[in-house]
Structure formats: structure tokens, C-alpha cells
Design an enzyme around this catalytic site. Sequence first.
Site, PDB file in Angstrom:
ATOM      1  N   ASP A 267       0.775  -1.068  -0.024  1.00 15.93           N
ATOM      2  CA  ASP A 267       0.093  -0.124  -0.160  1.00 15.93           C
ATOM      3  C   ASP A 267       0.837   1.050  -0.020  1.00 15.93           C
ATOM      4  OD1 ASP A 267      -2.137   1.687   0.498  1.00 15.93           O
ATOM      5  OD2 ASP A 267      -3.395   0.112   1.216  1.00 15.93           O
ATOM      6  N   HIS A 290       1.716   2.196  -3.187  1.00 17.13           N
ATOM      7  CA  HIS A 290       0.712   3.034  -3.783  1.00 17.13           C
ATOM      8  C   HIS A 290       1.341   4.514  -3.695  1.00 17.13           C
ATOM      9  CE1 HIS A 290      -2.983   0.201  -3.301  1.00 17.13           C
ATOM     10  NE2 HIS A 290      -2.130  -0.252  -3.943  1.00 17.13           N
TER      11      HIS A 290
END
Length: 461
Positions: A267, A290
Site C-alpha cells: 500500500d 501506492h
Amino acid sequence: MASRTLLATACLVVLLLLTLGGAPVEARRRPRWPHYREVAPGHGLSTTANAPESSSVDGYAYATTIDVGGFGAAGDGKTDGTAAFQKAWAEACSSANSSAQPAVVLVPAGRSYLLKETSLSGPCKSRVTFRLEGTLVAPEDKSGWGKPGSLPRWIIFRGVDGLIVTGEGAMDGRGASSWKNSCRTNHAMPCTVAPSALTFASCDHLVVDGITLLNAPQIHLWVELCRDVTLSRLTIASPGDSPENDGIHVARSDGVRILGARIGAGDDCLSVATGTANLYAAGIECGPGHGISIGSLGRWNSRAEVSNVTVDGATVSGTMFGARIKTWQGGSGFVRGVRFLNMAMDRVRYPILIDQNYCTRPHPSDTTACDHQESRSSAVEVSNVVFGNIWGTAVARDAIRLHCSEAFPCRDVVLRDVQLRTRKGGEKNAATSSCENALLGESTNVSPPPCSSGRSVHCSV
Ligand SMILES: *[C@@H]1O[C@H](CO)[C@@H](O)[C@H](O)[C@H]1NC(C)=O
Ligand SMILES: *[C@@H]1O[C@H](CO)[C@@H](O)[C@H](O)[C@H]1NC(C)=O
């Protein structure tokens, strides 16, 4: 030592500015944090693995060195060492502060210690250095961790002033079973929170230097309610498909400096949550993951405040996002004074993004949960944001997305020297830039031109 730490930090910052500021564009691509190595040892922040356990390490005198092996930790990677670590910590934390030198808890090199949930708390009588030269491993099975309603933590330092965590060692969170049983991976499972690996709560004047964090079940390094924090030369690695797996998470903290970090995660590489002020991050290598995110903020109509955040010098590769601000519909508060500077984007899906309609489904099977994102009458207000000197390649055509709240359009968003193109290139695949409810301040030397997409609405350039 406080002034020494300050001086060391100042030196690091100056060195970094010189390194990043003076280098030509191509040379800037790799953050040069290994340079810290030359600076840190003289200030007692880093020691070599085989340094003598005497009163002098790298010219810096330590009062007491407490080897966890002395308390019966086997170091075979199998025997539970939790109790031994607790005892070693208690000894260091309560040792007398006569010489004004920190007590050292030593995790020796070449050994591996299995630890269950471990809480190491202050306040301590003496300042403490936790020297991690060996490896800490978590058990595969973490079921039953964390009290109901609380967040599970593997290792947490709480309420320790002036703590230094340093060394060449590593922590392996063994997150594979948590990822496999995550509702994001297996939709038949309920959604739960997996343990974070290393947490610092209410630790002022904190230094974390040199260590490696691997395979955290969820967040690798969590800084909460701390003031004056330096995180330097960190390595964080977990697979790109590990769900909800962040690198560094900063919340409700003031004065956090991140000086050199290589982060690969499932993430966000870095997530900046509410209550964060005066954060400075430089020399970040991010990917997979991310990207670097402020948020998410304002969920469940909550109030969020983030101010004065600077990311200066980052390479982001093969990630979903690059420089991002994400807020939910509703909520209140602000994000202001954000600067994303000197960032190289390499195959990033959406390199520049403000998303004020952020939503994740409470459970992935709840497929309609985010369908009707109504424009609410409130929002976390976003203002005074600079994207400066950002270049490289996007995977999606929409390389710049400024999608702000109808209730409170983003204000004073500055784009300066932004050069993004699609990987495919060519006119047909040329990068675009879309805006909603965005009031731009200055926009200089920007490609794709801001709000060039036909879908742009309620924007001013
Ligand atoms: C330890 O002693 C030094 C000076 O001798 C002092 O500055 C420091 O605050 C003391 N630390 C603690 C935790 O009491
Ligand atoms: C913003 O944060 C930086 C640290 O990153 C600090 O040096 C600076 O003084 C802060 N600026 C303001 C206006 O508070």
C-alpha cells in the site's frame, strides 16, 4: 546529546539539500541516502555490527550495555524471547542516569530472536539506545493478538523520551498468513486489522536509524503522538500485493524528519495521517506500492488537520500513485502547506493526484458501497499545495488529476516544472490532466497542461 542530535540532524538536512539541490536531473534519480553513513557514526547514531561492547563505541561512551542474551534469549529464531527482551528493557530503562549516557539494549548480530507482542514502555530513568544488529522475527500465527477494539501491535515503544533505535539488524513481521487471510485477498473472510510491526507512541526526541523492516502484516513503522523524530536510512520491504500494507505511517505527530528510506510495500510507502504537522521527507525510494500519500482523511465525517508537509527528493517506481492527497466525502478540517518537490516518477499509474472522493469498500464484497459518492456539504479543505519539479512516466493517460470537493474547491494549487508523459508516448496516447473544483495558483512549465482534459469542470488556471 540533545544538542548533538540536533546538530547531527541539521548536518543531515544540509548535506541532503546540497546533494539533491546540486545534482543534475539524471543523477538525482537515486536518492543518495547511503551518504548518511559518513555522517551518522560520529554522532553515535550508528555503530558497526562487531563494535566492542565496551564503554566506547565509535568514540561515544555508553554507560551500560545490556545484551538480551544475558537474560536468556536464545537467539535461535524459534525459542520465545519475549520475556528476556522485557527484562533487558526493564534493566536498561531503570538504570541510573549518573553519566548522562544512554543505556544500551543490544540485540547481537548473527542471531535471530522470536518475539510475540512486545511492549517496551517508559518513562525511563536513563536515556536508552536499542541497538538492533541481529534479527527479530514474529510468529507466523498472530491470532488472538490485540485486545478487542484495539489495534494489534507486534513491537511497540511507548512513552520513551530520547530513544534511539539503531543498527544494521532487521525485523521480519512474517505477514504472509495475515495477507492470505485478509478480506482484501479472500473475500470470504471478515475484514480485520492486522498487526503493525514497529510502533512508536508518545516518544519525543526519537531517532530510528539504519534498520530494516520486512513483511509487516499491515503497517511497518507507525509513529503516533511523537514530537521531534528523525527516521533515517531505513529499508522497508514487502511484496507489492500485500494488502493494506504501508511502509511508514505518521499520525498526530509534530516535527518528523524522514531522511533516506527505501520502501517497497503493498500500500502507501508513506502515509501521513491526521494531526501531522511539520513533516519533512527526503531521499525516498518508493516502489512497489501506492506512492506517497497524505490521507486518507475525513472518513466517517471526522475532523482532520495536516499542515506543513514537505516531500523533497523521491524516486517513485512502478507504483499505483505518486504524490497523492486523499480525503473522503464529508469530514472537516484542512490539509494545507504541502510541497511535493523533486520527484522522479517511473511507470506510475497516476503520478499526481488530489482525490477528495476517496472511498474504500468496508468489505470488498460490498460492491456498491462506493458507487454513490454524494457530494456532501462539508469536506477536509485542501489549500496551498505545490507540485514542483516532478518528471517521468505515467501509465494512465491522466497523469495529473486534481479532483476536489464541490463544497470546498481546492485553493492555491501550484504546478511548477512538471513534465509527465505516458509510457507509450505519441500523440494518440499523450498524457492528459483533469480537474474538478480546483482553483490553481501559479502554473509554470507544466506538461500535460493543467486541466487540459475535456472532463475538467469548475476549475481556474
Ligand atoms: C540524565 O542526566 C542528564 C544530565 O546529567 C539530564 O540532562 C537528563 O535530563 C537526564 N535524563 C533523565 C531521563 O533523567
Ligand atoms: C515547516 O516544517 C519544517 C520542518 O519540516 C520547519 O522547519 C518549518 O519551520 C515549518 N514551517 C512553519 C511555518 O512552521
